[in-house]
Scaffold this motif. Structure first.
Motif, PDB file in Angstrom:
ATOM      1  N   TYR A 135       0.837  -1.206   0.000  1.00 37.45           N
ATOM      2  CA  TYR A 135       0.000   0.000   0.000  1.00 37.45           C
ATOM      3  C   TYR A 135       0.864   1.244   0.000  1.00 37.45           C
ATOM      4  O   TYR A 135       2.031   1.226   0.407  1.00 37.45           O
ATOM      5  N   SER A 168      -1.792   8.345  -1.762  1.00 39.89           N
ATOM      6  CA  SER A 168      -2.317   8.780  -3.047  1.00 39.89           C
ATOM      7  C   SER A 168      -1.195   9.372  -3.893  1.00 39.89           C
ATOM      8  O   SER A 168      -0.467  10.252  -3.453  1.00 39.89           O
ATOM      9  N   TYR A 199      -6.704  -3.293  -7.043  1.00 40.53           N
ATOM     10  CA  TYR A 199      -6.413  -2.316  -5.998  1.00 40.53           C
ATOM     11  C   TYR A 199      -7.694  -1.797  -5.367  1.00 40.53           C
ATOM     12  O   TYR A 199      -8.788  -1.892  -5.931  1.00 40.53           O
ATOM     13  N   SER A 200      -7.546  -1.257  -4.164  1.00 40.17           N
ATOM     14  CA  SER A 200      -8.661  -0.639  -3.448  1.00 40.17           C
ATOM     15  C   SER A 200      -8.125   0.530  -2.639  1.00 40.17           C
ATOM     16  O   SER A 200      -6.976   0.507  -2.178  1.00 40.17           O
ATOM     17  N   THR A 201      -8.939   1.571  -2.474  1.00 46.07           N
ATOM     18  CA  THR A 201      -8.554   2.771  -1.739  1.00 46.07           C
ATOM     19  C   THR A 201      -9.497   2.965  -0.557  1.00 46.07           C
ATOM     20  O   THR A 201     -10.717   2.817  -0.694  1.00 46.07           O
ATOM     21  N   PHE A 241      -6.304   8.901   2.661  1.00 44.84           N
ATOM     22  CA  PHE A 241      -6.613   7.674   1.937  1.00 44.84           C
ATOM     23  C   PHE A 241      -5.333   6.963   1.505  1.00 44.84           C
ATOM     24  O   PHE A 241      -4.379   7.591   1.054  1.00 44.84           O
ATOM     25  N   THR A 256      -3.952   3.549  -0.838  1.00 41.04           N
ATOM     26  CA  THR A 256      -4.346   2.605  -1.888  1.00 41.04           C
ATOM     27  C   THR A 256      -3.525   1.333  -1.745  1.00 41.04           C
ATOM     28  O   THR A 256      -2.294   1.384  -1.676  1.00 41.04           O
ATOM     29  N   THR A 257      -4.218   0.201  -1.683  1.00 38.99           N
ATOM     30  CA  THR A 257      -3.575  -1.103  -1.558  1.00 38.99           C
ATOM     31  C   THR A 257      -3.631  -1.826  -2.897  1.00 38.99           C
ATOM     32  O   THR A 257      -4.694  -1.916  -3.526  1.00 38.99           O
ATOM     33  N   TYR A 258      -2.463  -2.319  -3.337  1.00 38.92           N
ATOM     34  CA  TYR A 258      -2.355  -3.073  -4.586  1.00 38.92           C
ATOM     35  C   TYR A 258      -2.056  -4.524  -4.234  1.00 38.92           C
ATOM     36  O   TYR A 258      -1.142  -4.794  -3.450  1.00 38.92           O
TER      37      TYR A 258
END
Length: 222
Positions: A24, A27, A39-41, A62, A64-66
């Protein structure tokens, strides 16, 4: 998780993720990805911690996870300044205190929380302010370094004095304080400001060379 540091002037870290592995970042930290990556934020650590990180540390609330799904994927995270990237592998129960802008990316098991300097005067006069980041957990974290990095392991009672802008991170066991420049001529004409950061061991510290690192000196406690 396998990784490779790439580039020289403004470097990046290439993370090779196997199915189930994740990284993660804040931004804007991701440069590119390829392969089976999703991915999700979200507000990592909950609303309170995320808002505190944005308001106090001036970082994005925030994260972001990849993550790689059924197959391998590659994600590249890039720095924003000329310098280097320092990889830290934290063990369970260990932690590092970092300057607000040092965090680049980390494995999913790593947490990053806002913390305050232990001493009021250190926050007032060090140039770093009251707010730092505490990074803990089990896994790898990557830090942005302005210039090159210098790592030093302070022994019990060993003291290091340096410019506040050269401090990147230090172990939680290191005492962070400030001290007034001793000589009046240095105070008036040295160009270093009125105060120096005083780091007392034991513990590991990470410095960056951008702010005249050659003037750092190590002293033994008397």
């Amino acid at each position: 998780m396998e990784y490779e540091l790439i580039g020289t002037i403004v470097p990046a870290v290439k993370c090779i993720l196997k199915p189930g592995e994740a990284m993660y970042t804040q931004s804007g930290g991701m440069m590119m990805y390829t392969g089976d990556i999703n991915y999700s934020t979200g507000l990592r650590g909950g609303v309170v911690k995320s808002v505190a990180r944005q308001l106090l540390a001036r970082e994005s609330a925030f994260m972001t996870t990849y993550y790689a799904e059924k197959h391998m994927g590659i994600v590249i995270f890039s720095t924003t300044i000329p310098g280097t990237i320092q990889c830290l592998k934290l063990e369970k129960g260990s932690s590092m205190i970092c300057q607000k802008t040092a965090f680049l990316c980390a494995e999913e098991q790593i947490m990053a929380d806002v913390v305050f300097t232990k001493r009021l005067r250190a926050g007032l006069f060090s140039g770093e302010g009251f707010v730092l980041q505490k990074i803990y957990g089990e896994g790898r974290v990557f830090l942005e370094i302005a210039g090159d990095s210098i790592i030093h392991d302070l022994k019990e009672g060993e003291v290091l004095y340096c410019n506040s802008g050269n401090v990147v991170a230090f172990q939680d066991s290191v005492d962070f304080d400030i001290t007034l420049v001793k000589r009046m001529s240095t105070l008036l004409f040295g160009g270093e400001g009125n105060f120096l950061v005083k780091l007392t061991g034991p513990g590991k510290i990470i410095l960056q060379t951008q702010n005249q690192m050659q003037k750092v000196k190590i002293y033994e406690n008397q």
